[in-house]
Design an enzyme around this catalytic site. Sequence first.
Site, PDB file in Angstrom:
ATOM      1  N   LYS A 207      43.414  38.179  45.302  1.00  0.00           N
ATOM      2  CA  LYS A 207      44.357  38.852  44.407  1.00  0.00           C
ATOM      3  C   LYS A 207      44.705  40.232  44.969  1.00  0.00           C
ATOM      4  O   LYS A 207      45.851  40.601  45.093  1.00  0.00           O
ATOM      5  CB  LYS A 207      43.720  38.955  43.022  1.00  0.00           C
ATOM      6  CG  LYS A 207      44.596  39.602  41.988  1.00  0.00           C
ATOM      7  CD  LYS A 207      43.947  39.495  40.615  1.00  0.00           C
ATOM      8  CE  LYS A 207      44.689  40.354  39.612  1.00  0.00           C
ATOM      9  NZ  LYS A 207      44.126  40.270  38.275  1.00  0.00           N
ATOM     10  N   GLU A 213      34.561  40.688  51.716  1.00  0.00           N
ATOM     11  CA  GLU A 213      34.079  39.371  52.171  1.00  0.00           C
ATOM     12  C   GLU A 213      35.252  38.530  52.666  1.00  0.00           C
ATOM     13  O   GLU A 213      35.211  37.952  53.759  1.00  0.00           O
ATOM     14  CB  GLU A 213      33.387  38.613  51.017  1.00  0.00           C
ATOM     15  CG  GLU A 213      32.080  39.200  50.549  1.00  0.00           C
ATOM     16  CD  GLU A 213      32.256  40.163  49.380  1.00  0.00           C
ATOM     17  OE1 GLU A 213      33.352  40.779  49.260  1.00  0.00           O
ATOM     18  OE2 GLU A 213      31.300  40.305  48.587  1.00  0.00           O
ATOM     19  N   GLY A 267      41.435  37.071  38.060  1.00  0.00           N
ATOM     20  CA  GLY A 267      40.912  36.211  39.126  1.00  0.00           C
ATOM     21  C   GLY A 267      40.264  34.944  38.596  1.00  0.00           C
ATOM     22  O   GLY A 267      40.540  33.836  39.063  1.00  0.00           O
ATOM     23  N   ARG A 268      39.395  35.091  37.590  1.00  0.00           N
ATOM     24  CA  ARG A 268      38.652  33.927  37.103  1.00  0.00           C
ATOM     25  C   ARG A 268      39.495  33.025  36.198  1.00  0.00           C
ATOM     26  O   ARG A 268      38.994  32.026  35.685  1.00  0.00           O
ATOM     27  CB  ARG A 268      37.370  34.381  36.392  1.00  0.00           C
ATOM     28  CG  ARG A 268      37.594  35.411  35.299  1.00  0.00           C
ATOM     29  CD  ARG A 268      36.291  36.074  34.872  1.00  0.00           C
ATOM     30  NE  ARG A 268      36.511  37.171  33.922  1.00  0.00           N
ATOM     31  CZ  ARG A 268      36.804  38.402  34.266  1.00  0.00           C
ATOM     32  NH1 ARG A 268      36.956  38.731  35.541  1.00  0.00           N
ATOM     33  NH2 ARG A 268      36.975  39.343  33.353  1.00  0.00           N
ATOM     34  N   GLU A 353      31.386  36.958  33.780  1.00  0.00           N
ATOM     35  CA  GLU A 353      32.196  38.095  34.225  1.00  0.00           C
ATOM     36  C   GLU A 353      33.122  38.565  33.092  1.00  0.00           C
ATOM     37  O   GLU A 353      33.489  39.726  33.018  1.00  0.00           O
ATOM     38  CB  GLU A 353      33.013  37.734  35.480  1.00  0.00           C
ATOM     39  CG  GLU A 353      33.371  38.951  36.325  1.00  0.00           C
ATOM     40  CD  GLU A 353      34.029  38.606  37.654  1.00  0.00           C
ATOM     41  OE1 GLU A 353      35.166  38.119  37.648  1.00  0.00           O
ATOM     42  OE2 GLU A 353      33.416  38.847  38.707  1.00  0.00           O
ATOM     43  N   HIS A 384      15.567  16.171  36.033  1.00  0.00           N
ATOM     44  CA  HIS A 384      14.355  16.117  36.865  1.00  0.00           C
ATOM     45  C   HIS A 384      14.027  17.491  37.444  1.00  0.00           C
ATOM     46  O   HIS A 384      13.253  17.603  38.375  1.00  0.00           O
ATOM     47  CB  HIS A 384      14.544  15.084  37.974  1.00  0.00           C
ATOM     48  CG  HIS A 384      14.807  13.720  37.412  1.00  0.00           C
ATOM     49  ND1 HIS A 384      13.796  12.843  37.090  1.00  0.00           N
ATOM     50  CD2 HIS A 384      15.968  13.101  37.059  1.00  0.00           C
ATOM     51  CE1 HIS A 384      14.324  11.731  36.580  1.00  0.00           C
ATOM     52  NE2 HIS A 384      15.642  11.869  36.557  1.00  0.00           N
ATOM     53  N   LYS A 512      29.353  47.186  44.975  1.00  0.00           N
ATOM     54  CA  LYS A 512      30.300  47.158  46.098  1.00  0.00           C
ATOM     55  C   LYS A 512      30.357  48.524  46.768  1.00  0.00           C
ATOM     56  O   LYS A 512      30.284  48.639  47.993  1.00  0.00           O
ATOM     57  CB  LYS A 512      31.716  46.827  45.593  1.00  0.00           C
ATOM     58  CG  LYS A 512      31.997  45.385  45.331  1.00  0.00           C
ATOM     59  CD  LYS A 512      33.504  45.205  45.082  1.00  0.00           C
ATOM     60  CE  LYS A 512      33.810  43.914  44.361  1.00  0.00           C
ATOM     61  NZ  LYS A 512      35.214  43.752  43.992  1.00  0.00           N
TER      62      LYS A 512
HETATM   63  O1  F6P Z   1      33.776  40.489  42.255  1.00  0.00           O
HETATM   64  C1  F6P Z   1      34.770  40.665  41.346  1.00  0.00           C
HETATM   65  C2  F6P Z   1      36.088  40.079  41.692  1.00  0.00           C
HETATM   66  O2  F6P Z   1      37.036  41.052  41.491  1.00  0.00           O
HETATM   67  C3  F6P Z   1      36.384  38.851  40.859  1.00  0.00           C
HETATM   68  O3  F6P Z   1      36.792  39.137  39.586  1.00  0.00           O
HETATM   69  C4  F6P Z   1      37.418  38.185  41.672  1.00  0.00           C
HETATM   70  O4  F6P Z   1      37.599  36.869  41.251  1.00  0.00           O
HETATM   71  C5  F6P Z   1      36.824  38.331  43.046  1.00  0.00           C
HETATM   72  O5  F6P Z   1      36.199  39.606  43.027  1.00  0.00           O
HETATM   73  C6  F6P Z   1      37.793  38.213  44.187  1.00  0.00           C
HETATM   74  O6  F6P Z   1      38.786  39.199  44.160  1.00  0.00           O
HETATM   75  P1  F6P Z   1      40.089  39.060  45.023  1.00  0.00           P
HETATM   76  O7  F6P Z   1      40.812  37.849  44.601  1.00  0.00           O
HETATM   77  O8  F6P Z   1      40.871  40.306  44.755  1.00  0.00           O
HETATM   78  O9  F6P Z   1      39.686  38.964  46.478  1.00  0.00           O
END
Ligand code: F6P
Length: 546
Positions: A207, A213, A267-268, A353, A384, A512
Amino acid sequence: MNKPINKTHAWKKLASHYRWHKNDEMKDLFAKDKTRSSKYTINLGNLYLDYSKNKINEKTIRYLLDLTKEVKLKEKIEAMFSGAKINQTENRSVLHVALRNRSNTPIYVDGQDIMPDINGVLNKIKKFTEAVRFGDFRGATGKKLTNIVNIGIGGSDLGPFMATAALKEYWAKDMKCYFISNIDGSACEDVFAEVDPETTLFVVVSKTFTTIETLTNAHTCRKWLVDALGEPAVAKHFVAVSTNAEEVSKFGINTDNMFEFWNFVGGRYSMWSAVGLSIALMIGMDNFEKMLDGAHEMDMHFKNTDFEHNIPVILALLGVWYNNFFGYREQGIIPYDQDLRFLPKYLQQLDMESNGKSVDLNNNFIKYETGPILFGGAGTDVQHSFFQLLHQGTKIVPLDLIVPAISHNEIGEHHEILIANALAQGEALMRGKTVKEAAEELTKAGKSKEEVNRLKKYKSFAGNRPTNTIIIRKVDPYMLGMLVAMYEHKVFVQGIIWNINSFDQMGVELGKQMALSILPELQGHAHIEHDSSTGNLIAIIKKIRK
Ligand code: F6P
């Protein structure tokens, strides 16, 4: 709302109702009322919720419904659907429902109807996915792109990850998909070992397009591709999904190959948008649209149905009843379906979240419980592993048992055994087995009196442990859409009751920030004062890595 929810009349009534009824045994409630199951079953098409195995009676439901009035739930639902800026800390509308607004009624954000933009992106997704699937959009060397690698994390990973697994029966036969989310280099290496650069399409989903990452992984994948096929290949093997065109361009992806979404999509809550590109690539646009249709049906049910018969509202109220009155802090999600095995992982982000908050919308620290700890896994596997604790442990964990009536793979008795297990768990958790019953069973099995006395308590089950059973026809795109939208709205209702903003996630920021300050230290470029534990851990790791 003026008063905190736990000071309201409805809450106090529930608290006193709880004191009177907390020891009620569900099996007695069933014995007293033969209509209990039909009284507490609701359906929407082929999705059935049986919530009769809960510690509730008619008054409980009435008092819980009073809470919805207290918090003006009806108005709050209207506000979300009409584009009001209910994400107040970020001053944003919350419009995942617009992404699947299949009736296409106008929805306005800042005076602008957003439906043409949404439909425009859906058309772009349709054209692109068809071009890839039919081999019109090919890789740099002219080969068909048959490996889709989704690079993203959190909401930019979990939706596509969960939904492609859930809908694998609908995949194009010659295509495969892979997911890279973790910053651990092994995540990239594992995928590189499986795919051929000539046939691989990377879908970079972020987003913000600033998530460390995702960008680190995307750069590593880009280098891997360029090493194999040269720089010009990037245009044929990388597309982006983002709200941030500037950063996408800086990364070197042509914005013609960018699929847009908007800040009014969290995002979620985003798998219905271009974030679902990998899903659409794998199952085709027709099926992707069926998923949107299913979610839209649930949206309309949620918006228009009285709360007593409203599936997400009832689920949410039961959750509040257990979380805030019984003090059950966990919620288990157990899909009895192999393809839905990642649903709990997906719902973990959605729920935790969204509702893992401790400041209310009036800017006050909260003095009651908010979001539960959510976990789960596919039945029967988890029977199990952690079900021992659910049956005999000291903690009580309300469960949702999700049971598709029809399997995509009806081999022999497999599916009937699976269903039998799902139903048995609900019954066993509710009914339990008294010490007396255990003793009788042991005696019948020919055990000595001594042995019966030694074992009877170990073999007993307290029971009275709540479950919802959610039956769906089959795991298909439409039902998956319904199911996920159902949980989104459940989370929304709970957020309204707890008076929190379910749509920001500021709790992820501190870690972060600190990681960014530790990184140069690990690399030997800086030294910062930490607590002695963190400082020492940095020193140990540096020593080992030398
Ligand atoms: O870790 C939090 C977060 O902002 C989530 O809400 C989101 O889904 C994820 O990181 C990834 O964010 P982005 O889509 O901006 O890379």
